[in-house]
Write an enzyme that holds these catalytic residues in place. Sequence first.
Site, PDB file in Angstrom:
ATOM      1  N   SER A  59       0.830  -1.392   0.199  1.00 38.09           N
ATOM      2  CA  SER A  59       0.357  -0.242  -0.014  1.00 38.09           C
ATOM      3  C   SER A  59       1.012   1.425  -0.046  1.00 38.09           C
ATOM      4  CB  SER A  59      -0.965  -0.359   1.057  1.00 38.09           C
ATOM      5  OG  SER A  59       0.411  -0.179   1.969  1.00 38.09           O
ATOM      6  N   TYR A  81      -4.184   1.286   3.673  1.00 37.98           N
ATOM      7  CA  TYR A  81      -5.219   0.468   3.442  1.00 37.98           C
ATOM      8  C   TYR A  81      -5.528  -0.112   4.201  1.00 37.98           C
ATOM      9  CZ  TYR A  81      -3.517  -0.750  -1.913  1.00 37.98           C
ATOM     10  OH  TYR A  81      -3.434  -0.279  -2.836  1.00 37.98           O
ATOM     11  N   GLY A  82      -5.424   0.007   5.195  1.00 39.02           N
ATOM     12  CA  GLY A  82      -5.379  -0.973   6.700  1.00 39.02           C
ATOM     13  C   GLY A  82      -6.920  -0.447   8.077  1.00 39.02           C
ATOM     14  N   CYS A  84       2.183  -6.478   1.089  1.00 36.64           N
ATOM     15  CA  CYS A  84       0.830  -6.088   1.937  1.00 36.64           C
ATOM     16  C   CYS A  84       0.046  -7.043   2.278  1.00 36.64           C
ATOM     17  CB  CYS A  84       0.207  -5.414   1.228  1.00 36.64           C
ATOM     18  SG  CYS A  84      -0.742  -4.828   2.271  1.00 36.64           S
ATOM     19  N   ASN A  85       0.403  -7.183   3.836  1.00 38.39           N
ATOM     20  CA  ASN A  85      -0.018  -8.067   5.331  1.00 38.39           C
ATOM     21  C   ASN A  85      -1.774  -7.686   5.037  1.00 38.39           C
ATOM     22  OD1 ASN A  85       1.507  -9.749   7.426  1.00 38.39           O
ATOM     23  ND2 ASN A  85       2.427  -7.480   6.176  1.00 38.39           N
ATOM     24  N   THR A  86      -1.183  -6.358   4.863  1.00 37.42           N
ATOM     25  CA  THR A  86      -3.240  -6.628   4.728  1.00 37.42           C
ATOM     26  C   THR A  86      -4.036  -7.112   3.392  1.00 37.42           C
ATOM     27  OG1 THR A  86      -3.184  -3.644   5.693  1.00 37.42           O
ATOM     28  CG2 THR A  86      -5.187  -4.284   4.619  1.00 37.42           C
ATOM     29  N   GLU A 127       5.367   6.286   7.591  1.00 42.08           N
ATOM     30  CA  GLU A 127       5.379   7.452   6.440  1.00 42.08           C
ATOM     31  C   GLU A 127       5.805   8.848   6.281  1.00 42.08           C
ATOM     32  OE1 GLU A 127       3.884   6.359   2.771  1.00 42.08           O
ATOM     33  OE2 GLU A 127       3.594   4.254   3.750  1.00 42.08           O
ATOM     34  N   THR A 167       4.041  -4.597   7.058  1.00 39.21           N
ATOM     35  CA  THR A 167       5.361  -4.624   6.445  1.00 39.21           C
ATOM     36  C   THR A 167       5.512  -2.725   6.460  1.00 39.21           C
ATOM     37  OG1 THR A 167       4.047  -3.018   4.565  1.00 39.21           O
ATOM     38  CG2 THR A 167       5.015  -5.444   3.745  1.00 39.21           C
ATOM     39  N   HIS A 168       5.256  -2.677   7.259  1.00 34.05           N
ATOM     40  CA  HIS A 168       5.795  -0.787   7.618  1.00 34.05           C
ATOM     41  C   HIS A 168       6.638  -1.432   9.365  1.00 34.05           C
ATOM     42  CE1 HIS A 168       3.591   1.250   5.043  1.00 34.05           C
ATOM     43  NE2 HIS A 168       3.553   2.334   4.806  1.00 34.05           N
TER      44      HIS A 168
HETATM   45  N1  DGL Z   1       2.018  -2.085   4.667  1.00 32.86           N
HETATM   46  C1  DGL Z   1       0.513  -2.660   4.860  1.00 32.86           C
HETATM   47  C2  DGL Z   1       0.763  -4.217   5.479  1.00 32.86           C
HETATM   48  O1  DGL Z   1       1.651  -5.161   5.602  1.00 32.86           O
HETATM   49  C3  DGL Z   1      -0.682  -2.054   5.974  1.00 32.86           C
HETATM   50  C4  DGL Z   1      -0.591  -0.431   5.379  1.00 32.86           C
HETATM   51  C5  DGL Z   1      -1.401  -0.016   5.127  1.00 32.86           C
HETATM   52  O2  DGL Z   1      -2.477   0.266   6.371  1.00 32.86           O
HETATM   53  O3  DGL Z   1      -1.911   0.741   4.271  1.00 32.86           O
HETATM   54  O4  DGL Z   1      -0.412  -4.661   5.896  1.00 32.86           O
END
Ligand code: DGL
Length: 266
Positions: free
Chosen positions: A12, A43-44, A74-76, A154, A187-188
Amino acid sequence: MARYRRIGVFDSGIGGLTVVQHVLSCTTGVDVVYLGDTARVPYGSRSPETIRRYARELTRFLLAYGVEMLVVACNTVSAVALEAVREEAAGVPLLDVLEPTIDLVLECTAGCVGIIGTRATIASGAYERLLRQRAPASLRIFSQPCPLFVPLVEEGWSEHPVAEQIAQEYLSPLREAGVDTLVLGCTHYPLLVPVLRRVMPECRFVESGEAIARCLRQLGDSGAGGTPPRLTVLLTDAPGPALEQVMKRLGLLPREVRQVSVSNHD
Ligand code: DGL
């Protein structure tokens, strides 16, 4: 064994660069194309329908870009939109972060696992479900959404004192529960490790990039030759304040950073 000339990695925002760092460490002779949807991060906090629509657009874009393998960093997206990605990918080999991360967790834990992630990831229950399916019934699992972590990263504030204050707030219940292994289910979060480490000094952290790299190694041949991999970074918005800082920290030297539009690839 398949040989992939071009691997697409998407996320994301810029967090997925933590996965790219691991992908680069275990591949040779490939083009790694990173696509970060910085125009629409996070995205979360969005609905599953919206996340699925975004994930489809990113997948279509990368396929049109000629990738021969997809890494859903992206985990989400992995937690709530994997079927949509699979449909769009139409047979192109695909790795997501959930199963490989669970494999690592099961090898590490002494019986008490914490899972942190975005609201959407935690609400999906995807990590917890997979763990329950594969772990002994005695495993204790504690989940905690950490929605403020992504904007901190971010914004380039991953080492800011406020990051530690927020981490204390989110992680104290997990520390008190005796969590021995913590899934960094976004991932962040690896970019926050120095701060997380101060809150949970004894805990083993498991991150998505580590899990993906292990999968690529197990595939046995993720590169097409012996030359170093090349990285292209594509973002859906102009580079934000943290990009340079994050790339420096991860030691990434892309040959190109470019803004792209991901709509109109139907
Ligand atoms: N980096 C994304 C993940 O791994 C989510 C960050 C977001 O909320 O966009 O879930």
